[in-house]
Scaffold this motif. Structure first.
Motif, PDB file in Angstrom:
ATOM      1  N   ARG A 104     -79.363 -19.803 -48.852  1.00  0.00           N
ATOM      2  CA  ARG A 104     -77.971 -19.858 -48.405  1.00  0.00           C
ATOM      3  C   ARG A 104     -77.139 -19.145 -49.472  1.00  0.00           C
ATOM      4  O   ARG A 104     -77.097 -19.570 -50.623  1.00  0.00           O
ATOM      5  CB  ARG A 104     -77.533 -21.302 -48.249  1.00  0.00           C
ATOM      6  CG  ARG A 104     -76.141 -21.458 -47.650  1.00  0.00           C
ATOM      7  CD  ARG A 104     -75.754 -22.923 -47.579  1.00  0.00           C
ATOM      8  NE  ARG A 104     -76.556 -23.621 -46.594  1.00  0.00           N
ATOM      9  CZ  ARG A 104     -76.082 -24.117 -45.463  1.00  0.00           C
ATOM     10  NH1 ARG A 104     -74.805 -24.006 -45.178  1.00  0.00           N
ATOM     11  NH2 ARG A 104     -76.874 -24.743 -44.622  1.00  0.00           N
ATOM     12  N   ILE A 105     -76.487 -18.053 -49.054  1.00  0.00           N
ATOM     13  CA  ILE A 105     -75.772 -17.177 -49.975  1.00  0.00           C
ATOM     14  C   ILE A 105     -74.273 -17.228 -49.680  1.00  0.00           C
ATOM     15  O   ILE A 105     -73.846 -16.991 -48.553  1.00  0.00           O
ATOM     16  CB  ILE A 105     -76.240 -15.708 -49.836  1.00  0.00           C
ATOM     17  CG1 ILE A 105     -77.760 -15.583 -49.912  1.00  0.00           C
ATOM     18  CG2 ILE A 105     -75.523 -14.809 -50.860  1.00  0.00           C
ATOM     19  CD1 ILE A 105     -78.363 -15.896 -51.239  1.00  0.00           C
ATOM     20  N   GLY A 106     -73.483 -17.494 -50.709  1.00  0.00           N
ATOM     21  CA  GLY A 106     -72.031 -17.389 -50.596  1.00  0.00           C
ATOM     22  C   GLY A 106     -71.607 -15.987 -50.974  1.00  0.00           C
ATOM     23  O   GLY A 106     -72.075 -15.446 -51.977  1.00  0.00           O
ATOM     24  N   LEU A 107     -70.766 -15.391 -50.164  1.00  0.00           N
ATOM     25  CA  LEU A 107     -70.295 -14.024 -50.419  1.00  0.00           C
ATOM     26  C   LEU A 107     -68.853 -14.068 -50.903  1.00  0.00           C
ATOM     27  O   LEU A 107     -67.965 -14.572 -50.205  1.00  0.00           O
ATOM     28  CB  LEU A 107     -70.399 -13.181 -49.152  1.00  0.00           C
ATOM     29  CG  LEU A 107     -71.817 -13.015 -48.603  1.00  0.00           C
ATOM     30  CD1 LEU A 107     -71.786 -12.299 -47.260  1.00  0.00           C
ATOM     31  CD2 LEU A 107     -72.704 -12.272 -49.592  1.00  0.00           C
ATOM     32  N   PHE A 108     -68.637 -13.550 -52.087  1.00  0.00           N
ATOM     33  CA  PHE A 108     -67.328 -13.538 -52.743  1.00  0.00           C
ATOM     34  C   PHE A 108     -66.872 -12.087 -52.791  1.00  0.00           C
ATOM     35  O   PHE A 108     -67.325 -11.303 -53.612  1.00  0.00           O
ATOM     36  CB  PHE A 108     -67.489 -14.131 -54.137  1.00  0.00           C
ATOM     37  CG  PHE A 108     -66.215 -14.473 -54.858  1.00  0.00           C
ATOM     38  CD1 PHE A 108     -64.991 -14.553 -54.212  1.00  0.00           C
ATOM     39  CD2 PHE A 108     -66.253 -14.750 -56.212  1.00  0.00           C
ATOM     40  CE1 PHE A 108     -63.834 -14.893 -54.902  1.00  0.00           C
ATOM     41  CE2 PHE A 108     -65.099 -15.084 -56.914  1.00  0.00           C
ATOM     42  CZ  PHE A 108     -63.893 -15.158 -56.251  1.00  0.00           C
ATOM     43  N   ASP A 151     -77.285 -21.460 -52.623  1.00  0.00           N
ATOM     44  CA  ASP A 151     -78.330 -21.152 -53.595  1.00  0.00           C
ATOM     45  C   ASP A 151     -77.880 -20.081 -54.584  1.00  0.00           C
ATOM     46  O   ASP A 151     -78.286 -20.086 -55.745  1.00  0.00           O
ATOM     47  CB  ASP A 151     -79.603 -20.665 -52.875  1.00  0.00           C
ATOM     48  CG  ASP A 151     -80.170 -21.743 -51.967  1.00  0.00           C
ATOM     49  OD1 ASP A 151     -80.485 -22.833 -52.475  1.00  0.00           O
ATOM     50  OD2 ASP A 151     -80.273 -21.489 -50.750  1.00  0.00           O
ATOM     51  N   GLN A 152     -77.075 -19.138 -54.094  1.00  0.00           N
ATOM     52  CA  GLN A 152     -76.540 -18.064 -54.928  1.00  0.00           C
ATOM     53  C   GLN A 152     -75.157 -17.680 -54.416  1.00  0.00           C
ATOM     54  O   GLN A 152     -74.813 -17.945 -53.265  1.00  0.00           O
ATOM     55  CB  GLN A 152     -77.415 -16.799 -54.862  1.00  0.00           C
ATOM     56  CG  GLN A 152     -78.701 -16.863 -55.637  1.00  0.00           C
ATOM     57  CD  GLN A 152     -79.412 -15.505 -55.623  1.00  0.00           C
ATOM     58  OE1 GLN A 152     -79.282 -14.706 -54.709  1.00  0.00           O
ATOM     59  NE2 GLN A 152     -80.193 -15.268 -56.666  1.00  0.00           N
ATOM     60  N   VAL A 153     -74.410 -17.010 -55.290  1.00  0.00           N
ATOM     61  CA  VAL A 153     -73.151 -16.381 -54.894  1.00  0.00           C
ATOM     62  C   VAL A 153     -73.268 -14.907 -55.236  1.00  0.00           C
ATOM     63  O   VAL A 153     -73.636 -14.547 -56.358  1.00  0.00           O
ATOM     64  CB  VAL A 153     -71.933 -17.012 -55.612  1.00  0.00           C
ATOM     65  CG1 VAL A 153     -70.674 -16.190 -55.364  1.00  0.00           C
ATOM     66  CG2 VAL A 153     -71.728 -18.449 -55.132  1.00  0.00           C
ATOM     67  N   TRP A 154     -72.983 -14.077 -54.233  1.00  0.00           N
ATOM     68  CA  TRP A 154     -73.015 -12.627 -54.424  1.00  0.00           C
ATOM     69  C   TRP A 154     -71.585 -12.104 -54.466  1.00  0.00           C
ATOM     70  O   TRP A 154     -70.790 -12.374 -53.564  1.00  0.00           O
ATOM     71  CB  TRP A 154     -73.762 -11.934 -53.287  1.00  0.00           C
ATOM     72  CG  TRP A 154     -75.234 -12.221 -53.239  1.00  0.00           C
ATOM     73  CD1 TRP A 154     -75.960 -13.053 -54.041  1.00  0.00           C
ATOM     74  CD2 TRP A 154     -76.167 -11.665 -52.302  1.00  0.00           C
ATOM     75  NE1 TRP A 154     -77.274 -13.056 -53.663  1.00  0.00           N
ATOM     76  CE2 TRP A 154     -77.435 -12.214 -52.602  1.00  0.00           C
ATOM     77  CE3 TRP A 154     -76.044 -10.779 -51.245  1.00  0.00           C
ATOM     78  CZ2 TRP A 154     -78.575 -11.883 -51.878  1.00  0.00           C
ATOM     79  CZ3 TRP A 154     -77.186 -10.449 -50.525  1.00  0.00           C
ATOM     80  CH2 TRP A 154     -78.438 -10.987 -50.846  1.00  0.00           C
ATOM     81  N   PHE A 155     -71.288 -11.342 -55.517  1.00  0.00           N
ATOM     82  CA  PHE A 155     -70.011 -10.637 -55.608  1.00  0.00           C
ATOM     83  C   PHE A 155     -70.130  -9.369 -54.776  1.00  0.00           C
ATOM     84  O   PHE A 155     -70.968  -8.511 -55.074  1.00  0.00           O
ATOM     85  CB  PHE A 155     -69.713 -10.241 -57.061  1.00  0.00           C
ATOM     86  CG  PHE A 155     -69.282 -11.379 -57.950  1.00  0.00           C
ATOM     87  CD1 PHE A 155     -67.958 -11.501 -58.329  1.00  0.00           C
ATOM     88  CD2 PHE A 155     -70.201 -12.304 -58.428  1.00  0.00           C
ATOM     89  CE1 PHE A 155     -67.550 -12.533 -59.165  1.00  0.00           C
ATOM     90  CE2 PHE A 155     -69.805 -13.333 -59.262  1.00  0.00           C
ATOM     91  CZ  PHE A 155     -68.476 -13.457 -59.634  1.00  0.00           C
ATOM     92  N   GLN A 196     -78.990 -17.083 -45.038  1.00  0.00           N
ATOM     93  CA  GLN A 196     -77.837 -17.573 -44.291  1.00  0.00           C
ATOM     94  C   GLN A 196     -76.611 -17.280 -45.157  1.00  0.00           C
ATOM     95  O   GLN A 196     -76.545 -17.726 -46.311  1.00  0.00           O
ATOM     96  CB  GLN A 196     -77.976 -19.071 -44.039  1.00  0.00           C
ATOM     97  CG  GLN A 196     -76.865 -19.647 -43.221  1.00  0.00           C
ATOM     98  CD  GLN A 196     -77.049 -21.143 -42.996  1.00  0.00           C
ATOM     99  OE1 GLN A 196     -77.920 -21.785 -43.569  1.00  0.00           O
ATOM    100  NE2 GLN A 196     -76.186 -21.697 -42.173  1.00  0.00           N
ATOM    101  N   PHE A 197     -75.666 -16.515 -44.626  1.00  0.00           N
ATOM    102  CA  PHE A 197     -74.503 -16.095 -45.397  1.00  0.00           C
ATOM    103  C   PHE A 197     -73.265 -16.925 -45.047  1.00  0.00           C
ATOM    104  O   PHE A 197     -73.031 -17.232 -43.875  1.00  0.00           O
ATOM    105  CB  PHE A 197     -74.213 -14.603 -45.174  1.00  0.00           C
ATOM    106  CG  PHE A 197     -75.279 -13.720 -45.753  1.00  0.00           C
ATOM    107  CD1 PHE A 197     -75.322 -13.475 -47.119  1.00  0.00           C
ATOM    108  CD2 PHE A 197     -76.244 -13.142 -44.943  1.00  0.00           C
ATOM    109  CE1 PHE A 197     -76.313 -12.671 -47.670  1.00  0.00           C
ATOM    110  CE2 PHE A 197     -77.239 -12.329 -45.471  1.00  0.00           C
ATOM    111  CZ  PHE A 197     -77.270 -12.093 -46.839  1.00  0.00           C
TER     112      PHE A 197
END
Length: 190
Positions: free
Chosen positions: A2-6, A31-35, A99-100
């Motif tokens: 599960r990826i958070g998109l910033f 699980d992670q945050v992607w810039f 999953q974004f």
């Protein structure tokens, strides 16, 4: 995962961005945050925008020691301005196992209905919302795919940082040390 998109121009990346990203990565089910370094924001015209590769480089240096944070240049090869929905679709196609989720500030929630295909973003991806000063109320606050995340209330702007640099004032503690050194060495924003 599960990826958070910033998303952002990160012009430059500063400690406010890093605190929010780390809070999302460690204080939620992400699980992670992607810039997502945006070459051009469709809602902003900025003549002070550094080249996208310089901004990506600053983000990568700022997060190098945190395995839960990552930078992506996915929008660099997309039509400009790129819209969030198009980037989300491209990422989902490229990484079907992930999953974004979209991370936005509370100040953007009231404006969210103006975004291209905002209903599809809500339905298929959902929002993680962090608090921002002077946020207007939004009818989306009760939406089942909008999740509010407790985070520090920060009011740091890249505009303020650029103004400090032009006025020869310190940006120490506002940007990560490695970013500050890069800005000074390369004479960014002067």
């Amino acid at each position: 995962m599960r990826i958070g998109l910033f998303f952002g121009s990160f012009n430059p990346v500063h400690i406010g961005h890093l605190i929010i990203a780390d809070t999302m990565a460690t204080g939620t089910d992400l699980d992670q945050v992607w810039f997502v370094v945006s070459p051009q924001n469709p809602f902003k015209k900025n003549k002070n925008l550094l080249h996208e590769f310089d901004r990506l480089d600053m983000v990568e240096r700022a997060i190098a020691d945190n395995s839960k944070l990552k930078a992506t240049d996915i929008e660099f090869s997309m039509p400009r301005p790129s819209y969030t929905i198009d980037t989300l679709v491209r990422l989902q196609e490229k990484y079907p196992a992930h999953q974004f989720k979209l991370i936005i500030g509370g100040d953007n929630l009231a404006q969210f209905p103006n975004w291209k295909n905002h209903e599809k973003i809500l339905e298929y991806f959902g929002l993680y919302v962090y608090p921002r000063p002077n946020s207007d109320p939004s009818p989306l606050e009760q939406h089942p795919n909008v999740r509010f995340v407790q985070a520090p209330l920060l009011d740091i702007s890249a505009t303020f940082i650029r103004e400090c640099l032009k006025a020869n004032r310190s940006i120490r503690y506002i940007v990560p040390e490695v970013v500050g050194e890069m800005i000074i060495r390369r004479k960014f924003y002067l």
